[in-house]
Each structure stands twice: as structure tokens, then as C-alpha cells.
Design a protein around this motif. Structure first.
Motif, PDB file in Angstrom:
ATOM      1  N   PRO A  32       0.794  -1.229   0.000  1.00 50.20           N
ATOM      2  CA  PRO A  32       0.000   0.000   0.000  1.00 50.20           C
ATOM      3  C   PRO A  32       0.828   1.282   0.000  1.00 50.20           C
ATOM      4  O   PRO A  32       0.260   2.372   0.031  1.00 50.20           O
ATOM      5  CB  PRO A  32      -0.756  -0.125   1.323  1.00 50.20           C
ATOM      6  N   LEU A  33       2.145   1.189  -0.011  1.00 52.77           N
ATOM      7  CA  LEU A  33       2.967   2.362   0.314  1.00 52.77           C
ATOM      8  C   LEU A  33       3.783   2.932  -0.840  1.00 52.77           C
ATOM      9  O   LEU A  33       4.383   3.987  -0.708  1.00 52.77           O
ATOM     10  CB  LEU A  33       3.938   2.002   1.460  1.00 52.77           C
ATOM     11  N   LEU A  34       3.826   2.232  -1.988  1.00 58.05           N
ATOM     12  CA  LEU A  34       4.672   2.677  -3.098  1.00 58.05           C
ATOM     13  C   LEU A  34       3.832   3.328  -4.185  1.00 58.05           C
ATOM     14  O   LEU A  34       2.777   2.803  -4.571  1.00 58.05           O
ATOM     15  CB  LEU A  34       5.435   1.486  -3.680  1.00 58.05           C
ATOM     16  N   ARG A  35       4.334   4.476  -4.694  1.00 54.62           N
ATOM     17  CA  ARG A  35       3.723   5.105  -5.863  1.00 54.62           C
ATOM     18  C   ARG A  35       4.832   5.530  -6.817  1.00 54.62           C
ATOM     19  O   ARG A  35       5.941   5.887  -6.382  1.00 54.62           O
ATOM     20  CB  ARG A  35       2.902   6.349  -5.502  1.00 54.62           C
ATOM     21  N   ILE A  36       4.524   5.483  -8.106  1.00 53.02           N
ATOM     22  CA  ILE A  36       5.450   5.959  -9.133  1.00 53.02           C
ATOM     23  C   ILE A  36       4.713   6.994  -9.958  1.00 53.02           C
ATOM     24  O   ILE A  36       3.641   6.713 -10.503  1.00 53.02           O
ATOM     25  CB  ILE A  36       5.934   4.800 -10.027  1.00 53.02           C
ATOM     26  N   GLU A  37       5.279   8.200 -10.036  1.00 50.84           N
ATOM     27  CA  GLU A  37       4.606   9.304 -10.717  1.00 50.84           C
ATOM     28  C   GLU A  37       5.548   9.963 -11.716  1.00 50.84           C
ATOM     29  O   GLU A  37       6.777   9.916 -11.551  1.00 50.84           O
ATOM     30  CB  GLU A  37       4.132  10.336  -9.696  1.00 50.84           C
ATOM     31  N   PRO A  38       5.001  10.585 -12.758  1.00 47.20           N
ATOM     32  CA  PRO A  38       5.857  11.324 -13.701  1.00 47.20           C
ATOM     33  C   PRO A  38       6.622  12.424 -12.988  1.00 47.20           C
ATOM     34  O   PRO A  38       6.087  13.087 -12.089  1.00 47.20           O
ATOM     35  CB  PRO A  38       4.853  11.901 -14.712  1.00 47.20           C
ATOM     36  N   ALA A  39       7.874  12.619 -13.377  1.00 50.50           N
ATOM     37  CA  ALA A  39       8.660  13.719 -12.842  1.00 50.50           C
ATOM     38  C   ALA A  39       8.171  15.031 -13.456  1.00 50.50           C
ATOM     39  O   ALA A  39       7.504  15.023 -14.495  1.00 50.50           O
ATOM     40  CB  ALA A  39      10.141  13.507 -13.134  1.00 50.50           C
ATOM     41  N   PRO A  40       8.483  16.174 -12.835  1.00 45.06           N
ATOM     42  CA  PRO A  40       8.004  17.455 -13.367  1.00 45.06           C
ATOM     43  C   PRO A  40       8.467  17.735 -14.792  1.00 45.06           C
ATOM     44  O   PRO A  40       7.812  18.459 -15.526  1.00 45.06           O
ATOM     45  CB  PRO A  40       8.588  18.479 -12.379  1.00 45.06           C
ATOM     46  N   TYR A  41       9.602  17.149 -15.169  1.00 45.56           N
ATOM     47  CA  TYR A  41      10.121  17.380 -16.520  1.00 45.56           C
ATOM     48  C   TYR A  41      10.950  16.177 -16.953  1.00 45.56           C
ATOM     49  O   TYR A  41      11.440  15.415 -16.135  1.00 45.56           O
ATOM     50  CB  TYR A  41      10.980  18.646 -16.563  1.00 45.56           C
ATOM     51  N   GLY A  42      11.093  16.005 -18.284  1.00 43.58           N
ATOM     52  CA  GLY A  42      11.914  14.931 -18.810  1.00 43.58           C
ATOM     53  C   GLY A  42      11.237  13.577 -18.720  1.00 43.58           C
ATOM     54  O   GLY A  42      10.099  13.448 -18.261  1.00 43.58           O
ATOM     55  N   PRO A  43      11.946  12.522 -19.133  1.00 48.32           N
ATOM     56  CA  PRO A  43      11.373  11.166 -19.154  1.00 48.32           C
ATOM     57  C   PRO A  43      11.472  10.441 -17.815  1.00 48.32           C
ATOM     58  O   PRO A  43      10.995   9.302 -17.692  1.00 48.32           O
ATOM     59  CB  PRO A  43      12.230  10.462 -20.211  1.00 48.32           C
ATOM     60  N   GLU A  44      12.086  11.043 -16.817  1.00 51.46           N
ATOM     61  CA  GLU A  44      12.234  10.373 -15.531  1.00 51.46           C
ATOM     62  C   GLU A  44      10.887  10.265 -14.815  1.00 51.46           C
ATOM     63  O   GLU A  44       9.924  10.969 -15.131  1.00 51.46           O
ATOM     64  CB  GLU A  44      13.231  11.126 -14.639  1.00 51.46           C
ATOM     65  N   ARG A  45      10.846   9.372 -13.826  1.00 49.60           N
ATOM     66  CA  ARG A  45       9.677   9.259 -12.958  1.00 49.60           C
ATOM     67  C   ARG A  45      10.131   9.283 -11.509  1.00 49.60           C
ATOM     68  O   ARG A  45      11.252   8.899 -11.184  1.00 49.60           O
ATOM     69  CB  ARG A  45       8.911   7.975 -13.261  1.00 49.60           C
TER      70      ARG A  45
END
Length: 303
Positions: A32-45
Motif C-alpha cells: 500500500p505504500l509505493l507510488r510511481i509518478e511522472p517527474a516534473p520534466y523529462g522522461p524520468e519518474r
């Protein structure tokens, strides 16, 4: 056989299956504790754990930018024990699971460290991961990232990490069927064997009974001249890994999954050869010879 997962994770696995059913039971990997979100810029997350930043995911190009003309996939099979790994150039090896123990004595600078099964983290975090050189590029699945952060919420900070996403069970989405995935670009599927190859790891890879299957798809993405294998023995997986002694051998399901693994690798070989890559097996005991990957004695030491 006792599970390597702690009891709390076994409970979460059951809860995810009951709550979501087959279509989304893989939410266990991040809940329940992990999330992956787009970074503010570029292809990183951005990796978030307990609602705080815990690291950054790089695109697969971070791997191909480092890779040279040869890539050798190094497993933990017994054949590694006596192999002459000194002939492998720096930044040419994908080290699977316990093969990271070869750093730095036998492999000073790997191309990347690859782990897909969270049970490796629960079993070996202190032995193989806690003190890992933070400059080593890591390829980790969603479940592995979550398990690492359970051990140390700061471990991924400032480390270069690429996600191994499961094409059929992707992060944050419902399960996909093979027919739907086969229509995706950069994907090749053999329906009778249910095998697949993805040449776009950013969209995910096929996971097939061994982390070597996923590592091979990342290698294909880099378009090397030669793809080699050592320690990906498969046929003798019941024997101690090169870093184990006979009395401490941990169970491996690789032998039981041999047909599934070889099906994926046979298809990957066909796809890779069509793109100009040559496949070579450096282990005299590997089941890879069954699918036409020829043996080379290049890594045989002085006899």
C-alpha cells in the motif's frame, strides 16, 4: 517449503487477490505504500514511498547510453565458479541477482545489476544490497523497489535505477491479455508457446520464469553485436549457486520453468539475430544449447 516473504506481505498478497481479482491482483507489487509518478520534466519518474520522495526512475536509454558492442548476461549458476571473467570488458555485464557478489573482485564495473523477484531482497538484502556501490546502474521490478524501501527508505536516493515493468501486469494498470499486447509496436509474440519479446522496455518486458528473460530484452534494446551468457545454466539449477555451499543451497524454481524460459529465449534469439546480434553461451552445462545458442570456451581459464 517456507516462503521467503514475511507474513505481512503474504497477507497483502492474499488481500490484493481478494480485493481486485485476477485483473489487478498484481497491485500487491506496490500496495500500500509505493507510488510511481511522472517527474516534473523529462522522461524520468519519481518514486514515492510513504508519500515522500524515495528516488528517481531513469528511462531505458540510460542503459543503452552506457552499453558497448558486447553484452554478457551473468547469472548465479555453478558455471560461474571457474569461469575466467577477466576477459569481459568493463560495463559489458548484466549481473543477475547474486551475481552482484562478483563485484569488484571478478567484475570491477558491471553495466547493470538486475533483480526482478522481491524474495531475493528479503533473503539477501544485507549480504548483497545494503553496501552496494551507489554508482552501479540498477534494473529493478516494482515489487523489488517496494521491498528495498521496506528495508531502507533512503536506499534508492541518488542511485541510478531503471524500472523492469511487467508488460502483461503493468504498474498502475489492469492485467493485459497476450492478444492485446501482441498488437503493440516493438512487441513480438509466439502465441502457441505464449512467449514474447519487447524491444521497448519503457513500455514493459515479458517476464518468463527467470530474470534472465527480462535482462535479455533490455540487452536487445541496446542492439549489441554479441549477447553472451554465463551462469544462466538452467539445467543444473538444483546445484548450489556459485556463491553457495552445498549445505546452504536455497531452492530455485528455474529448472521447473525450463520450458517457459527457453520459449522466451528462443523467440528473443530469432528477433535479435534478425537485428544483427549474435548469441553465444559460455557455460558448457547450460540448457541454452537446446535452443541453438552455441557454446564458446572463451571464458574457460587456464587448464
Amino acid at each position: 517449503m517456507a516462503s521467503d516473504r514475511p507474513l505481512r506481505r503474504r497477507i497483502w498478497k492474499l488481500a490484493a487477490t481478494l480485493a481486485y481479482g485476477r485483473r489487478r491482483a498484481h497491485a500487491y507489487d506496490w500496495a500500500p505504500l509505493l507510488r510511481i509518478e511522472p517527474a516534473p520534466y523529462g522522461p524520468e519518474r519519481t518514486i514515492l514511498f510513504r508519500n515522500r520522495p524515495a528516488g528517481t526512475l531513469l528511462p531505458p536509454s540510460a542503459l543503452s547510453d552506457l552499453a558497448g558492442s558486447d553484452i554478457t548476461i551473468v547469472g548465479s549458476g555453478p558455471s560461474v565458479r571457474h569461469a575466467d571473467l577477466g576477459v569481459l570488458v568493463n560495463r559489458s555485464t548484466l549481473l543477475l541477482n547474486g551475481a552482484i557478489a562478483l563485484v569488484p573482485e571478478r567484475i570491477p564495473q558491471p553495466l547493470a545489476f538486475v533483480v526482478e523477484d522481491e524474495r531475493f531482497v528479503y533473503r539477501h538484502f544485507q549480504a548483497f544490497m545494503a553496501g552496494l556501490d551507489p554508482s552501479i546502474l540498477c534494473l529493478f521490478s516494482v515489487a523489488v523497489i517496494r521491498a528495498i524501501l521496506e528495508h531502507d527508505p533512503d536506499w534508492l536516493i541518488e542511485r541510478p535505477v531503471i524500472l523492469i515493468d511487467n508488460l502483461l501486469k503493468p504498474y498502475g494498470e489492469n492485467r493485459r491479455d497476450l492478444a492485446a499486447v501482441s498488437r503493440m509496436s516493438a512487441v513480438t509474440v509466439d502465441a502457441p508457446s505464449r512467449s514474447g519479446v519487447s524491444l521497448d522496455p519503457a513500455s514493459g518486458v515479458f517476464q518468463g520464469g527467470s530474470v534472465a528473460v527480462s535482462a535479455l530484452q533490455f540487452a536487445l534494446f541496446c542492439r549489441p553485436r554479441i549477447i553472451g551468457f554465463i551462469g544462466v545454466d538452467i539445467a543444473n539449477a538444483a546445484q548450489p549457486r556459485f556463491y553457495e555451499t552445498p549445505g546452504e543451497t536455497v531452492f530455485s524454481g528455474v529448472s521447473e520453468a525450463e520450458g517457459r524460459i527457453l520459449g522466451h529465449m528462443r523467440l528473443a534469439k530469432a528477433v535479435g539475430e534478425a537485428r544483427g546480434s549474435t548469441f553465444v553461451n559460455y557455460s558448457p552445462s547450460s540448457a541454452l544449447q537446446k535452443i541453438g545458442i552455441p557454446y564458446s570456451d572463451r571464458l574457460v581459464g587456464l587448464r
